[in-house]
Structures are given as structure tokens and as C-alpha cells.
Design a protein around this motif. Sequence first.
Motif, PDB file in Angstrom:
ATOM      1  N   GLU A 100      44.751  35.955  37.844  1.00  0.00           N
ATOM      2  CA  GLU A 100      44.643  34.692  37.105  1.00  0.00           C
ATOM      3  C   GLU A 100      45.219  34.848  35.704  1.00  0.00           C
ATOM      4  OE1 GLU A 100      40.444  34.115  37.809  1.00  0.00           O
ATOM      5  OE2 GLU A 100      40.888  32.515  39.244  1.00  0.00           O
ATOM      6  N   THR A 147      51.130  31.009  42.905  1.00  0.00           N
ATOM      7  CA  THR A 147      49.718  31.397  42.943  1.00  0.00           C
ATOM      8  C   THR A 147      49.393  32.134  44.241  1.00  0.00           C
ATOM      9  OG1 THR A 147      49.109  29.539  41.536  1.00  0.00           O
ATOM     10  CG2 THR A 147      47.341  30.534  42.841  1.00  0.00           C
ATOM     11  N   ASN A 154      47.491  35.721  44.269  1.00  0.00           N
ATOM     12  CA  ASN A 154      46.045  35.754  44.486  1.00  0.00           C
ATOM     13  C   ASN A 154      45.585  36.811  45.484  1.00  0.00           C
ATOM     14  OD1 ASN A 154      46.536  34.565  46.975  1.00  0.00           O
ATOM     15  ND2 ASN A 154      45.668  32.588  46.422  1.00  0.00           N
TER      16      ASN A 154
END
Length: 120
Positions: free
Chosen positions: A22, A50, A54
Motif C-alpha cells: 500500500e 494494485t 497486493n
Amino acid sequence: MKQKYDIWIKEFMESWKELDWERTLKTLDKEIKYYENPIDEPCKNFAEVTNLWNVVADNQKDIEYKYQIIAYSEENCIVNWQMTRVMTKTNTKQEIDGIFQIALNDAGKCTLFKQWRFTR
């Protein structure tokens, strides 16, 4: 100018090392042209970027890195980086030697990210 790139690279690499995906994403502009592989099309949107990041905390550990800025201008920067990491599912140690091409906006966020890498 070089200092701006150096600050960004340190934050990007250190957040990767700490498996804080993040935090890594916070170094990137939401409208980034992000090429995971330079011969493929860039990610279509920030959600695709993302999705690449992640999984980092789940699939790698014991990251060590170093880098050197090879060339830079107002428009972009070329970085040679090396990394060792352990892939958690196989407990395999990898060595990576790569190149980043990056461009930063006035806020210090990356707007262009291309990477070339060799993994052993």
C-alpha cells in the motif's frame, strides 16, 4: 533533479523491501502508465497496478536491494537495480538485475514506470 529521483527510488524500493504494497502504491500517480513488461501494453488502470502489488507480501520475503541512477533529465530517469528475495511458496532465492525507466510529476509521484529485468 537527481535528488528528486533518488528520494522516489528509495521510497519505492524500501516499501517493497518492507512488503508494504500500500505504501508502494502511494509512490505512484493514479493515472500512471505502468509497464510490468516493456513489450506488453501498460496496465489499463490503477486497479490493475494494485493487483500486481497486493500479492507481494504473500509471495516474497527477505528482500535486499541496491540501485544506481544511470541517467536522468527533467523528463525521466533510468535506474539500474539489483535485488535478492525469497519466494515464499517455493522457498527459492532469486537474484534480479533490472532497469527502471521512471517519470515523476511535480508532486513526486511516478507517472511512467517501465521495467526490464532478468531473474536468476
